[in-house]
Scaffold this motif. Structure first.
Motif, mmCIF file in Angstrom:
data_model
loop_
_atom_site.group_PDB
_atom_site.id
_atom_site.type_symbol
_atom_site.label_atom_id
_atom_site.label_comp_id
_atom_site.label_asym_id
_atom_site.label_seq_id
_atom_site.Cartn_x
_atom_site.Cartn_y
_atom_site.Cartn_z
ATOM 1 N N PHE A 65 87.884 78.701 39.498
ATOM 2 C CA PHE A 65 88.458 79.837 38.764
ATOM 3 C C PHE A 65 87.535 80.250 37.621
ATOM 4 C CE2 PHE A 65 93.106 79.176 40.109
ATOM 5 C CZ PHE A 65 93.109 80.329 40.879
ATOM 6 N N ASP A 66 86.943 79.280 36.932
ATOM 7 C CA ASP A 66 85.998 79.603 35.849
ATOM 8 C C ASP A 66 84.769 80.336 36.387
ATOM 9 O OD1 ASP A 66 87.492 78.665 33.739
ATOM 10 O OD2 ASP A 66 86.531 76.697 33.689
ATOM 11 N N GLU A 67 84.341 79.988 37.591
ATOM 12 C CA GLU A 67 83.210 80.689 38.194
ATOM 13 C C GLU A 67 83.566 82.142 38.519
ATOM 14 O OE1 GLU A 67 82.116 78.426 41.638
ATOM 15 O OE2 GLU A 67 81.342 76.750 40.447
ATOM 16 N N TYR A 69 86.232 83.900 37.266
ATOM 17 C CA TYR A 69 86.692 84.575 36.052
ATOM 18 C C TYR A 69 86.103 83.880 34.824
ATOM 19 C CZ TYR A 69 90.242 86.139 39.396
ATOM 20 O OH TYR A 69 90.886 86.655 40.486
ATOM 21 N N PRO A 70 84.852 84.164 34.481
ATOM 22 C CA PRO A 70 84.247 83.511 33.313
ATOM 23 C C PRO A 70 85.006 83.865 32.035
ATOM 24 C CG PRO A 70 82.833 85.281 34.121
ATOM 25 C CD PRO A 70 83.968 85.155 35.086
ATOM 26 N N TRP A 71 85.061 82.896 31.126
ATOM 27 C CA TRP A 71 85.823 83.095 29.889
ATOM 28 C C TRP A 71 85.276 84.256 29.073
ATOM 29 C CZ3 TRP A 71 90.502 81.735 28.907
ATOM 30 C CH2 TRP A 71 91.003 81.875 27.610
ATOM 31 N N GLU A 72 83.971 84.385 29.035
ATOM 32 C CA GLU A 72 83.363 85.488 28.284
ATOM 33 C C GLU A 72 82.615 86.404 29.243
ATOM 34 O OE1 GLU A 72 81.029 84.147 24.971
ATOM 35 O OE2 GLU A 72 82.570 82.717 24.364
ATOM 36 N N HIS A 73 82.886 87.688 29.133
ATOM 37 C CA HIS A 73 82.206 88.694 29.937
ATOM 38 C C HIS A 73 81.956 89.898 29.045
ATOM 39 C CE1 HIS A 73 81.372 91.671 33.001
ATOM 40 N NE2 HIS A 73 81.233 90.681 33.873
ATOM 41 N N GLU A 74 80.736 90.387 29.060
ATOM 42 C CA GLU A 74 80.352 91.455 28.119
ATOM 43 C C GLU A 74 81.140 92.744 28.301
ATOM 44 O OE1 GLU A 74 77.633 91.884 31.670
ATOM 45 O OE2 GLU A 74 78.183 90.193 30.407
ATOM 46 N N LYS A 88 93.356 84.731 35.911
ATOM 47 C CA LYS A 88 93.727 83.502 36.608
ATOM 48 C C LYS A 88 95.233 83.456 36.846
ATOM 49 C CE LYS A 88 89.937 80.933 34.476
ATOM 50 N NZ LYS A 88 89.595 79.867 33.521
ATOM 51 N N ALA A 89 96.007 83.799 35.815
ATOM 52 C CA ALA A 89 97.465 83.767 35.943
ATOM 53 C C ALA A 89 97.950 84.773 36.984
ATOM 54 C CB ALA A 89 98.122 84.034 34.591
ATOM 55 N N SER A 90 97.336 85.949 37.018
ATOM 56 C CA SER A 90 97.719 86.945 38.022
ATOM 57 C C SER A 90 97.363 86.475 39.425
ATOM 58 C CB SER A 90 97.037 88.285 37.742
ATOM 59 O OG SER A 90 97.595 88.883 36.597
ATOM 60 N N THR A 91 96.260 85.777 39.564
ATOM 61 C CA THR A 91 95.850 85.260 40.868
ATOM 62 C C THR A 91 96.809 84.182 41.361
ATOM 63 O OG1 THR A 91 93.529 85.766 40.421
ATOM 64 C CG2 THR A 91 93.972 84.121 42.120
ATOM 65 N N VAL A 92 97.184 83.274 40.484
ATOM 66 C CA VAL A 92 98.098 82.187 40.851
ATOM 67 C C VAL A 92 99.521 82.702 41.039
ATOM 68 C CG1 VAL A 92 99.200 80.085 39.958
ATOM 69 C CG2 VAL A 92 96.727 80.340 39.845
ATOM 70 N N GLY A 93 99.976 83.568 40.153
ATOM 71 C CA GLY A 93 101.335 84.091 40.226
ATOM 72 C C GLY A 93 102.264 83.421 39.237
ATOM 73 N N ALA A 94 103.347 84.101 38.934
ATOM 74 C CA ALA A 94 104.293 83.642 37.920
ATOM 75 C C ALA A 94 105.382 82.725 38.457
ATOM 76 C CB ALA A 94 104.943 84.851 37.240
ATOM 77 N N SER A 95 105.537 82.653 39.787
ATOM 78 C CA SER A 95 106.630 81.847 40.319
ATOM 79 C C SER A 95 106.322 81.331 41.711
ATOM 80 C CB SER A 95 107.929 82.661 40.350
ATOM 81 O OG SER A 95 107.821 83.714 41.289
ATOM 82 N N GLN A 96 107.097 80.336 42.094
ATOM 83 C CA GLN A 96 107.077 79.782 43.446
ATOM 84 C C GLN A 96 108.513 79.476 43.839
ATOM 85 O OE1 GLN A 96 104.421 79.142 45.619
ATOM 86 N NE2 GLN A 96 103.129 80.208 44.132
ATOM 87 N N HIS A 97 108.774 79.509 45.110
ATOM 88 C CA HIS A 97 110.087 79.087 45.600
ATOM 89 C C HIS A 97 109.886 78.011 46.654
ATOM 90 C CE1 HIS A 97 108.822 82.397 48.243
ATOM 91 N NE2 HIS A 97 109.443 81.742 49.189
ATOM 92 N N VAL A 98 110.848 77.090 46.717
ATOM 93 C CA VAL A 98 110.775 75.968 47.643
ATOM 94 C C VAL A 98 112.138 75.814 48.303
ATOM 95 C CG1 VAL A 98 110.291 73.489 47.905
ATOM 96 C CG2 VAL A 98 109.102 74.800 46.129
ATOM 97 N N ILE A 99 112.127 75.581 49.592
ATOM 98 C CA ILE A 99 113.361 75.307 50.319
ATOM 99 C C ILE A 99 113.878 73.928 49.904
ATOM 100 C CG2 ILE A 99 114.332 74.853 52.615
ATOM 101 C CD1 ILE A 99 112.185 76.860 53.684
#
Length: 133
Positions: A65-67, A69-74, A88-99
Motif C-alpha cells: 500500500f505504501d508503494e 500510495y506514498p505518504w508524500e506526493h508533490e 488506502k482506507a477507500s481501497t480497503v473499505g469501511a465495512s465487511q459483513h460475515v455470515i
C-alpha cells in the motif's frame, strides 16, 4: 445487537486482528444464523478480511500500500498531508459483513477480520452489528 469498540492504534499503518471482538458480540447476541456487519466510521481507517496465520501478510500488505500510495506526493493538495491514508482506507473499505452459522463466524481457515489503521497512532472506534435471519 449493536456494539461499539474503542481501540488505540500504535503505528501510522497497522492491521489489528479484531476477529475475537466480532465473535464475542455474536456469542453475546445469541444469534445462531444471520449476518454480522463490522463498520469503521473513519476516513483514514478501514475494515478488511484477510489471512491471520502468517504475520508477513500484514507486513507485505502495508508495504505494498505504501508503494502504491506514498505518504508524500508533490501533487497532493490535502492540507492535513494524509491523502495516502484516505486512498488506502477507500481501497480497503469501511465495512465487511460475515455470515453467522451455528453461532460462529463463517470465515475460511486462514481468515481473520482486521481493523486497518492508515493515519495513526490514534484512538479509533468500530461497530459490530449482528442481524438474525
Amino acid at each position: 445487537m449493536l456494539k461499539k469498540f474503542t481501540i488505540r492504534t500504535a503505528k501510522r499503518d497497522e492491521m489489528i486482528d479484531i476477529t475475537k471482538y466480532v465473535q464475542d458480540v455474536v456469542n453475546e447476541s445469541g444469534v445462531q444464523e444471520g449476518i454480522v456487519v463490522v463498520y469503521c466510521p473513519h476516513t483514514t481507517a478501514g475494515i478488511t478480511i484477510n489471512e491471520n496465520a502468517d504475520p508477513d501478510v500484514k507486513r507485505d500488505m502495508i508495504r505494498r500500500f505504501d508503494e502504491v500510495y506514498p505518504w508524500e506526493h508533490e501533487l497532493d493538495r490535502h492540507i492535513e498531508g494524509n491523502t495516502a491514508a484516505h486512498m488506502k482506507a477507500s481501497t480497503v473499505g469501511a465495512s465487511q459483513h460475515v455470515i453467522v452459522t451455528e453461532g460462529k463466524l463463517l470465515l475460511g481457515t486462514w481468515q481473520g477480520v482486521y481493523f486497518c489503521e492508515y493515519d495513526g497512532p490514534r484512538h479509533r472506534t468500530f461497530f459490530v452489528k449482528v442481524l438474525e435471519g
